[in-house]
Design a protein around this motif. Structure first.
Motif, mmCIF file in Angstrom:
data_model
loop_
_atom_site.group_PDB
_atom_site.id
_atom_site.type_symbol
_atom_site.label_atom_id
_atom_site.label_comp_id
_atom_site.label_asym_id
_atom_site.label_seq_id
_atom_site.Cartn_x
_atom_site.Cartn_y
_atom_site.Cartn_z
ATOM 1 N N GLN A 28 21.116 8.176 3.763
ATOM 2 C CA GLN A 28 20.431 7.112 3.013
ATOM 3 C C GLN A 28 18.913 7.264 3.137
ATOM 4 N N MET A 57 17.739 10.314 1.076
ATOM 5 C CA MET A 57 17.657 10.020 -0.355
ATOM 6 C C MET A 57 16.407 9.213 -0.669
ATOM 7 N N LYS A 58 16.065 8.276 0.207
ATOM 8 C CA LYS A 58 14.879 7.439 -0.007
ATOM 9 C C LYS A 58 13.610 8.283 0.011
ATOM 10 N N ASN A 117 13.137 11.190 -1.022
ATOM 11 C CA ASN A 117 12.980 11.960 -2.258
ATOM 12 C C ASN A 117 12.761 11.091 -3.494
ATOM 13 N N GLU A 118 12.704 9.776 -3.323
ATOM 14 C CA GLU A 118 12.416 8.900 -4.459
ATOM 15 C C GLU A 118 10.905 8.761 -4.660
ATOM 16 N N GLN A 119 10.528 8.211 -5.804
ATOM 17 C CA GLN A 119 9.114 7.963 -6.100
ATOM 18 C C GLN A 119 8.734 6.603 -5.494
ATOM 19 N N LEU A 120 8.315 6.614 -4.241
ATOM 20 C CA LEU A 120 8.056 5.379 -3.519
ATOM 21 C C LEU A 120 6.642 4.874 -3.776
ATOM 22 N N GLU A 156 6.962 0.555 -0.146
ATOM 23 C CA GLU A 156 8.218 1.245 0.185
ATOM 24 C C GLU A 156 7.995 2.311 1.254
ATOM 25 N N TYR A 160 2.338 12.143 -1.819
ATOM 26 C CA TYR A 160 2.065 10.814 -2.376
ATOM 27 C C TYR A 160 0.583 10.471 -2.245
#
Length: 518
Positions: A139, A142-143, A145-148, A152, A193
């Protein structure tokens, strides 16, 4: 696996035979005694993992037996078993450092639970913690690799620190390397980022950016003053979020946490930039432009943070603040003692600020002194040393004294630090600054893919010494080294805690608001 050995002391031990058979069936070895003197002799001759001790026995009482057992084996957990429910006996047992206290009649499951709490607890907690992190691993991955967005990222970093602290207290250590790799993956994504978004946080839309160093007083401290609060601000230089988490229990004895937030340190994540920006409420180039007498470039002589009080007073004046101000710094033991003696002066002012430089000094000492390297060998040891210092410091005495008064306490920092591992080669002239995590100068030679560069420092609101000045920042665990004497410097600086660059540990830092329990 070694059998757990239990000593059970009771003058009616024959009546407890079913309990003993139950424990032996569970794999425990149980040795018995019917009086205190026999128990003491057994403890002198043999090792036991746990002792069950009856309180009411002929001859030596349970408490008298306990006192002599603790002289022989002070660390063995002892569980008192008694028919008495009198509060004074419970108080005396607990005051004598009993591990647990059971009221007769006891059942086998009570006994089993007590054994697991006092003997098997570390193993069971370790297994549970490892299992829980394993279930969270995918979990979190996966987070990453997200566009945070910024918020976040702070929540993800909180989660990583939570698991780091949980696993560091585990005896198994099987997931330490996995967590290290996941933090490394998260830091690489965080660097990307920051490269993409950092410059967009400044300029005309300051209200739309994340909370950053120049915003702390305007957004967090001045509003508390507007509500009529008396405020004490403790700025602990170089305090990472994980270090705050191990300090927070020391505060929780006297204070209730009103707010805990992570905000962003500006770049460079270094004291002369981030802390001056905090006190001035301005970015470094703005400080140099508006108050040139209070800004000292890195090639200048003297401390680069010697005008923090003046900068804070200027910020208060810009916002029309009329509150009285107390400002002090603790940089050694003598000034630390002075701070505790200044309690009355602090209480007379509406706003008080205390800057403490211990952790920053500790990180530099760790680089330069072999003994400190041993004491703070990794993040867990670094946290432990930080906690031990604060627990016994004059600052803790002051925090304790303040809890008896109607003063809101706010704890924050200017930046964090990261343990560096990977050297990056850079070439520059002798005027280039010495920091390992960022460099600025003209004619710097480096691999552009490996760094975050500002060819126009003004874009990041940084002062340039000349028109061709470039700033470059190392990310994650990278650090800059010159090609000459490369291997010697690599051995010297690798695994040291540094700051100035881009990482979760350096940029996402705590702001905490506390109110006295009283």
């Amino acid at each position: 696996m070694k059998k757990i050995r239990i000593l059970w002391v009771d003058d009616e031990i024959d009546l407890l035979k079913p309990h003993i058979l139950f424990l032996e069936a569970k794999g425990y070895e149980v040795v018995t005694a019917t009086n205190g003197m026999d128990a003491i002799e057994l403890v002198q001759e043999e090792f036991f993992d746990l002792i069950f001790l009856d309180e009411m026995m002929p001859g030596l009482t349970g408490l008298e037996t306990l006192a002599q057992i603790k002289e022989i084996e002070p660390n063995v957990p002892v569980v008192m078993i008694t028919r008495s429910e009198e509060e004074n006996i419970m108080d005396e047992a607990i005051g004598s450092k009993m591990a647990d206290y059971l009221i007769k009649p006891v059942n086998p499951n009570q006994i089993l639970l007590t054994i697991k709490k006092n003997v098997d607890r570390n193993r069971l907690v370790s297994e549970k913690t490892t299992s829980a992190y394993q279930s969270q691993f995918s979990q979190i991955g996966m987070k990453i690799n997200e566009q945070l967005d910024f918020y976040e990222w702070t929540e993800l970093y909180r989660k990583l620190v939570f698991w780091e602290l949980e696993l560091s207290s585990s005896e198994q250590g099987t997931m330490d390397e996995v967590l290290f790799m996941q933090k490394n993956e998260a830091n690489n994504a965080f660097v990307r980022y920051v490269k993409k978004n950092y410059l967009g946080w400044f300029g005309n839309n300051v209200n739309e950016r994340p909370l950053m160093s120049p915003d702390i007083f305007r957004n967090k401290i001045f509003p508390a003053l507007d509500e009529g609060e008396k405020v004490f601000v403790l700025v602990i230089d170089n305090l990472r979020y994980d270090q705050w988490r191990v300090l927070s229990p020391l505060f929780s004895e006297y204070y209730l946490m009103e707010e805990e937030e992570l905000f962003g340190s500006i770049l460079p994540t270094a004291t002369m930039y981030a802390r001056n920006a905090m006190f001035a409420g301005l970015m470094p180039s703005e400080i140099k432009k508006l108050y040139p007498e209070y800004w000292i470039d890195e090639d200048g002589k003297g401390s680069k943070n010697q005008f923090e009080e003046e900068l804070l007073r200027k910020q208060m004046a810009r916002f029309g603040r009329k509150e009285s101000l107390y400002f002090d710094k603790i940089q050694n033991l003598r000034t630390g003692k002075k701070a505790t003696e200044s309690l009355n002066g602090i209480l007379k002012c509406d706003l008080s600020v205390l800057v403490v430089n211990f952790i920053d000094m500790l990180s530099h000492a760790r680089t330069e002194m072999e003994m400190i390297k041993e004491l703070a060998g990794d993040e867990a040891a670094y946290r432990s040393l930080t906690e031990s210092w604060f627990r016994h410091s004059s600052v803790m005495d002051l925090i304790r004294d303040l809890s008896g008064h109607d003063v809101k306490v706010m704890v924050t920092t200017d930046h964090g630090s990261i343990r560096v591992q990977n050297p990056l080669k850079i070439i520059g002239d002798r005027n280039v600054n010495t920091n390992l995590r960022y460099k600025h100068g003209k004619n710097l030679n480096y691999n552009r893919k490996e760094v975050f560069e500002l060819t126009r420092p003004s874009d990041g609101y940084l002062p340039a010494i000349n028109v061709s000045t470039t700033f470059v920042f190392a990310g994650n665990q990278d650090f800059f080294l010159y090609p000459n004497n490369f291997n010697q410097h690599l051995h010297y600086y690798k695994n040291t805690f540094q700051h100035g660059g881009i990482s979760l540990e350096e940029m996402l830092i705590p702001f905490v608001s506390l109110v006295p329990k009283g």
